[in-house]
Design a protein around this motif. Structure first.
Motif, PDB file in Angstrom:
ATOM      1  N   VAL A  40       0.854  -1.178   0.000  1.00 26.32           N
ATOM      2  CA  VAL A  40       0.000   0.000   0.000  1.00 26.32           C
ATOM      3  C   VAL A  40       0.893   1.231   0.000  1.00 26.32           C
ATOM      4  N   ARG A  41       0.690   2.120  -0.974  1.00 27.42           N
ATOM      5  CA  ARG A  41       1.497   3.336  -1.051  1.00 27.42           C
ATOM      6  C   ARG A  41       0.972   4.360  -0.057  1.00 27.42           C
ATOM      7  N   ARG A  42       1.897   4.888   0.761  1.00 33.51           N
ATOM      8  CA  ARG A  42       1.541   5.906   1.753  1.00 33.51           C
ATOM      9  C   ARG A  42       2.628   6.972   1.786  1.00 33.51           C
ATOM     10  N   LYS A  43       2.221   8.155   2.191  1.00 36.28           N
ATOM     11  CA  LYS A  43       3.173   9.252   2.405  1.00 36.28           C
ATOM     12  C   LYS A  43       3.630   9.195   3.854  1.00 36.28           C
ATOM     13  N   LEU A  44       4.939   9.286   4.068  1.00 34.17           N
ATOM     14  CA  LEU A  44       5.504   9.268   5.415  1.00 34.17           C
ATOM     15  C   LEU A  44       6.628  10.290   5.456  1.00 34.17           C
TER      16      LEU A  44
END
Length: 81
Positions: A40-44
């Motif tokens: 799952v692509r997420r911004k961190l």
């Protein structure tokens, strides 16, 4: 909108809707037992990361709206929401 489970392919990314959230998810593995390993692509912290998860292929297909490029963003479609 959902996709047929048999149309889901390893290495492809899909726009999914789960719990009111839209996310890009990449299929890593399809198992004989009907599970799908995804990232799952997420911004961190201003970086994009891919978080591994596992779920049933059926549930994944129900949440998948369409295939998208793995770097897809709403801005690329002109959607600023």
């Amino acid at each position: 909108m959902s996709l047929p489970p048999e149309s889901i392919e390893v290495g492809k990314c899909y726009l999914t809707h789960v719990g009111g959230l839209s996310r890009v998810q990449r299929v890593v593995t399809l198992t004989p037992s009907g599970q799908v390993m995804i990232e799952v692509r997420r911004k961190l912290h201003h970086h994009t990361v891919w978080i591994p998860e596992e779920r049933s292929l059926r549930l994944f297909a129900v949440s998948a709206e369409c295939e998208v490029p793995c770097d897809w963003t709403p801005e690329a479609e002109g959607d600023n929401a």
